[in-house]
Enzyme design. Structure first.
Site, PDB file in Angstrom:
ATOM      1  N   GLY A 177       0.821  -1.020   0.025  1.00  0.00           N
ATOM      2  CA  GLY A 177      -0.024  -0.167  -0.132  1.00  0.00           C
ATOM      3  C   GLY A 177       0.844   1.249   0.122  1.00  0.00           C
ATOM      4  N   ALA A 178       1.756   1.213   0.871  1.00  0.00           N
ATOM      5  CA  ALA A 178       2.789   2.438   1.168  1.00  0.00           C
ATOM      6  C   ALA A 178       4.128   1.877   2.036  1.00  0.00           C
ATOM      7  CB  ALA A 178       2.187   3.582   1.831  1.00  0.00           C
ATOM      8  N   MET A 179       5.112   2.743   1.843  1.00  0.00           N
ATOM      9  CA  MET A 179       6.170   2.288   2.547  1.00  0.00           C
ATOM     10  C   MET A 179       6.817   3.525   3.402  1.00  0.00           C
ATOM     11  SD  MET A 179       8.375  -0.146   3.243  1.00  0.00           S
ATOM     12  CE  MET A 179       9.672   0.157   4.359  1.00  0.00           C
ATOM     13  N   GLU A 180       7.236   3.331   4.407  1.00  0.00           N
ATOM     14  CA  GLU A 180       7.774   4.538   5.382  1.00  0.00           C
ATOM     15  C   GLU A 180       9.252   4.794   5.372  1.00  0.00           C
ATOM     16  OE1 GLU A 180       7.043   1.037   6.403  1.00  0.00           O
ATOM     17  OE2 GLU A 180       7.869   0.417   7.767  1.00  0.00           O
ATOM     18  N   ASN A 181       9.567   4.844   4.066  1.00  0.00           N
ATOM     19  CA  ASN A 181      11.275   5.212   3.942  1.00  0.00           C
ATOM     20  C   ASN A 181      11.267   6.685   4.601  1.00  0.00           C
ATOM     21  OD1 ASN A 181      11.235   2.944   1.872  1.00  0.00           O
ATOM     22  ND2 ASN A 181      10.018   4.423   0.705  1.00  0.00           N
ATOM     23  N   GLU A 190       2.062   5.552   7.979  1.00  0.00           N
ATOM     24  CA  GLU A 190       3.669   5.617   7.476  1.00  0.00           C
ATOM     25  C   GLU A 190       4.248   6.680   8.295  1.00  0.00           C
ATOM     26  OE1 GLU A 190       4.367   3.269   5.735  1.00  0.00           O
ATOM     27  OE2 GLU A 190       2.381   2.666   5.046  1.00  0.00           O
ATOM     28  N   HIS A 248       5.526   5.334  11.420  1.00  0.00           N
ATOM     29  CA  HIS A 248       6.630   4.852  11.388  1.00  0.00           C
ATOM     30  C   HIS A 248       7.714   5.434  11.392  1.00  0.00           C
ATOM     31  CE1 HIS A 248       5.296   0.565  10.597  1.00  0.00           C
ATOM     32  NE2 HIS A 248       4.754   0.661   9.623  1.00  0.00           N
ATOM     33  N   GLU A 307       4.481  -3.189  12.588  1.00  0.00           N
ATOM     34  CA  GLU A 307       3.004  -2.833  12.033  1.00  0.00           C
ATOM     35  C   GLU A 307       1.980  -3.011  12.842  1.00  0.00           C
ATOM     36  OE1 GLU A 307       3.314  -1.824   9.354  1.00  0.00           O
ATOM     37  OE2 GLU A 307       5.104  -2.617   8.389  1.00  0.00           O
TER      38      GLU A 307
HETATM   39 ZN   LIG Z   1       3.698  -0.185   8.156  1.00  0.00          ZN
END
Ligand SMILES: [Zn+2]
Length: 866
Positions: free
Chosen positions: A285-289, A322, A325, A344
């Site tokens: 879905g999305a990524m917490e870079n 995100e 995170h 998560e």
């Molecule tokens: Zn997550």
């Protein structure tokens, strides 16, 4: 990472395993030796978007704890051209199986530090992992390429050689050499720009020390919104050209959450800027870079005026998730992948908390009940798993990205928060983050931190929930009117779940006064009563992760409409949801469930209707022919008064009112086959297609209703809607509606479409899942998927295969059960073994429910016999 995708509307003894208690012992095929640690990476990459390749070089500063003659790190799918250690040429070996590179030294390294230089090349792959290629068609009809990254869990090693484990935190300095006219972003702020051999060289600020799975860079024709200053932190949204009108809502949520989290954690944002990046192709879905958060377009770009509340809420949820995170995950990181669940679960908990603060009238903690139920569903199976378990290989951790990690984990944290009190819980979280900032942790570290600040036995309670599978059913009994007994047993859909007990915090409301008690074993707990109570509500507030059953003397009082009206929305939701689960488990008949549901005819809250509709859809699958027609009639009788009471859209009405109208309309038109509602929907859909303004909730409902009752002409119109959609949400609504048609040929067309280039591989598995869920033609869609199994596995992202087959659990004929078991025996899904077992068990549970209820429920519907 966020697993939220698509239009997913409804939709032992606790002990730490010894192996994860200590840090890597070599030789371990999954853990790099720890005597050499990277401290800083200087990475320079030169991607060619047209060739789908890149070249690069990296200098890695190393700390050495002992003398060494070799250096072992991760690399895969990279061609290595040159390796130097402290300026001297070195030999190297690559091992594809372990995804490692070993640098061999002629002279041992004896100092405490060294510098490793590697020159390499690689490919921009199409599998949405590592450094990969995403494409879109621009306004001139030309395909454009974006080079972007997804490193979690272990794909940073596909972009450059690195110590690709979360505990090897280091500083990353990224430099990108890009072609004229392109934009480049990475985790840090751009600090320098120069020209070199026809390329623009963009250098980014050093990151804080962080794990390799958080590295990100994106290169392409991207547009950025104006920067919003959030207490000194610049925040923007980036997207492909032409979509700036869809970026405002995500920006607003982002600014709100960034402030809210700094306040909640009481810790400043740990980096120097935040970019929210919408990508046309994204596996999760999305990524917490850190500072460079990547999203599916539909989870960041939205038109507030043309979207449903659910679609906006998804964006708000994921942006909040995100950003949560950035502290919990990025600043403080799990030591190894066994801890991914807490990462998560916590982000899920915070996403709801922040979203609830952003839009209180959405009642986000109430709607979280539905997400908790999705965890109950899996956790009621014998094949469920403990939330945390020993993880050796990163591949084993892939199986953790499921409903038990996100939804059960998040619900357990909510239960803990409600038990301790919100302020006490928050103090513990803040203490944990301060204590372990820039470092790595085990799950216990959080419990210990909360225990320290709260003085309560948090670890013992949470261990009972984390290390054993399943959850309890709490039964409440009124004894002699003088006291209430509460006892626990494990809840299951079958009889084959093993016994277990938990440390269960239970809130009980007795005639308006709430008591909190702990059930700690299989022994019943007694609550003394002053007088015979009128109303007892167990799991008051509805935040406990357990189901409830009442003795008959308590149940009859709750069934009274006056009593129901005294319950809050989530409590009423739970009554309906617990009843549906009891029916699946064989504890309540379908006829009794329908009668109970019909008692909610005066219900006016969206949250409760959501549970009612899920139960109705489930019941509808138990009958066919005349009984089904009779059932549809009862659906109409139950829902129509609520729709009349809600009335037509009015300007400025609460979002949930519109959402309820949409739900009732969709259910009446699709499940109830209400002629008048269908006609209205057809009109709304046609008006919407002409480009005229239609209330978004009604338009979304109408899209489904038209599909369910539609013909080939409607199908073509729907397909046009998918092709020319102005927003990602509108596109997905039309796409998934293509699976709803009640026509074999049209469902077959949808399956073919899913395998074509017209549907992105990030969406195709979900379209096929919807087709398999088609009430009449699901079996033929499943036949299609089986026939295209290899192709699907080759084309679609690996993490989506299990989601594609999720609705196999709805195929309930005896032959379908045997067929699915046989098929998966020959075609295992290696990356999701446990989830597949759960789908197949749930299919058997559904088949047993059908066998048990088919005749009796049909008779009840047709001639009222029980
Ligand atoms: Zn997550």
């Amino acid at each position: 990472m966020s697993g939220t995708v698509g239009n997913d509307t409804p939709g032992t003894l606790p002990d730490m395993p010894s192996s994860s208690a200590s840090f890597p012992v070599s030789p371990d095929p999954f853990r790099l030796p720890s005597h050499i640690r990277p401290t800083r990476y200087d990475v320079r990459l030169r991607p060619s978007l047209s060739e789908a390749t890149f070249t690069g070089q990296v200098t890695i500063d190393l700390d050495l704890a002992e003398e060494t003659t070799s250096i072992v790190l991760n690399a895969i799918e990279l061609g290595i051209a040159e390796v130097r250690v402290d300026g001297r040429d070195a030999r190297w070996e690559l091992d594809e199986n372990t995804e490692r590179m070993t640098v061999l030294l002629d002279q041992p390294l004896t100092g405490s530090s060294a510098a490793l230089f590697v020159r390499f090349d690689g490919i921009l792959n199409d599998k949405l992992r590592g450094f990969y290629r995403s494409t879109y068609v621009d306004s001139d009809g030309v395909e454009q390429v974006i080079a972007t990254t997804q490193m979690q869990a272990t794909d940073c090693r596909r972009a450059f050689p690195c110590w690709d484990e979360p505990a090897f935190k280091a500083v990353f300095a990224i430099t990108l050499e890009i072609e004229e006219g392109l934009t480049a972003i990475s985790n840090g702020t751009e600090i320098e720009r120069s020209a070199d051999a026809g390329r623009t060289v963009v250098r980014f600020a050093d990151t804080m020390v962080m794990s390799s799975y958080l590295v990100a860079f994106v290169v392409g024709q991207l547009e950025a919104t104006d920067t919003v200053d959030v207490d000194g932190i610049p925040l923007r949204v980036l997207h492909v050209p032409g979509k700036s009108s869809l970026a405002g809502f995500g920006l607003e949520v982002g600014a709100f959450c960034l402030r809210w989290f700094q306040d909640y954690y009481d810790i400043a944002y740990p980096s120097d800027k935040v970019d929210l990046v919408a990508l046309p192709d994204f596996a999760a879905g999305a990524m917490e870079n850190l500072g460079c958060i990547t999203f599916r377009e539909s989870l960041l770009l939205v038109d507030p005026d043309q979207s449903t509340q659910q679609e906006r809420q998804l964006v708000a949820d994921v942006v909040a998730h995100e950003l949560a995170h950035m502290w919990f995950g990025d600043l403080v990181t799990m030591r190894w992948w066994n801890g991914i669940w807490l990462n998560e679960a916590f982000a899920t908990f915070m996403e709801i908390a922040a979203c609830d603060a952003f839009a209180p009238d959405w009642q986000r903690w109430t709607s979280f009940g539905l997400e908790r139920s999705s965890a109950f569903e899996v956790d009621s199976l014998a094949s469920t798993r403990p939330v945390e378990f020993e993880v050796r290989s990163p591949a084993e951790a892939d199986g953790m990205f499921d409903v038990l990690t996100y939804q059960k984990g998040g619900a357990l944290l909510r239960m803990l928060e409600q038990y301790l009190g919100a302020a006490t819980f928050r103090d513990g979280v803040s203490h944990y983050l301060r204590t372990h900032a820039y470092a790595n942790t085990e799950t216990n570290d959080l419990w210990d931190a909360i225990e320290e600040t709260s003085g309560r036995p948090v670890r013992r309670m949470m261990d009972s929930w984390i290390w054993q599978p399943g959850f309890p059913l709490v039964s409440a009994e009124l004894v002699d009117d003088g006291h209430l007994t509460l006892r626990q047993e494990r809840f299951g859909f079958g009889t084959d779940v093993a016994d277990a007990t938990w440390v269960v915090p239970v809130h009980v409301r007795i005639d308006g006064e709430t008591h909190t008690t702990l059930i700690e074993s299989s022994e019943p707990v007694t609550v003394a009563l002053d007088a015979r109570p009128d109303l007892v509500v167990v799991n008051a507030g509805g935040h406990g992760f357990f189901r409830v059953t009442y003795g008959s003397n308590l149940r009859s009082r709750l069934a009274d409409p006056a009593a129901l009206a005294q319950l809050d929305t989530l409590e009423r939701y739970s009554i309906v949801d617990d009843a549906w689960a009891a029916t699946v488990a064989g504890e309540m008949s379908a006829a009794d469930l329908l009668t109970l549901l019909e008692g909610f005819v005066d219900e006016r809250e969206y949250g409760v209707w959501q549970a009612i509709v899920i139960a109705l859809v489930g019941l509808s699958r138990l009958v066919d022919g005349d009984p089904l027609d009779a059932f549809r009639g009862r659906v109409r009788t139950l829902l129509a008064p609520a729709l009349t009471a809600v009335g037509g859209p009015t300007p400025g009405e609460p979002d949930l009112t519109g959402k309820l109208r949409g739900l009732l309309t969709r259910t009446l038109g699709a499940l109830g086959r209400d002629d008048a509602v269908q006609a209205t929907c057809r009109e709304l859909f046609t008006t919407g297609r002409r480009g005229e303004a239609v209330d978004a909730e009604l338009l979304a409902a109408a899209t489904t209703v038209v599909a369910v009752n539609g013909d080939a002409h409607d199908y073509d119109t729907m397909l046009d809607g998918f092709t020319d959609a102005a927003t990602p949400q509108e596109q997905l609504r039309h796409l998934y509606a293509l699976a709803e048609f009640d026509d074999a040929t049209l469902v077959a067309r949808t399956c073919e479409l899913a395998m074509s280039d017209r549907v992105k591989t990030q969406n195709a598995p979900f379209l096929l899942r919807a087709a398999i869920a088609n009430r009449t033609h699901g079996s033929s869609a499943w036949e299609f998927v089986k026939a295209h199994w290899d192709e699907a596995n080759q084309r679609f992202p690996g993490n989506t295969i299990i989601r594609m087959v999720d609705s196999v659990k709805l195929l309930t004929s005896d032959s379908a059960v045997a067929d699915a078991a046989a098929f998966f025996a020959d075609h295992p899904i290696e990356q999701a073994v446990q989830s597949l077992e759960q789908i197949l068990e749930r299919q058997r549970v559904n088949a047993a429910l059908l066998d048990r209820e088919r005749e009796g429920f049909a008779a009840f519907l047709v001639d009222g016999r029980p």
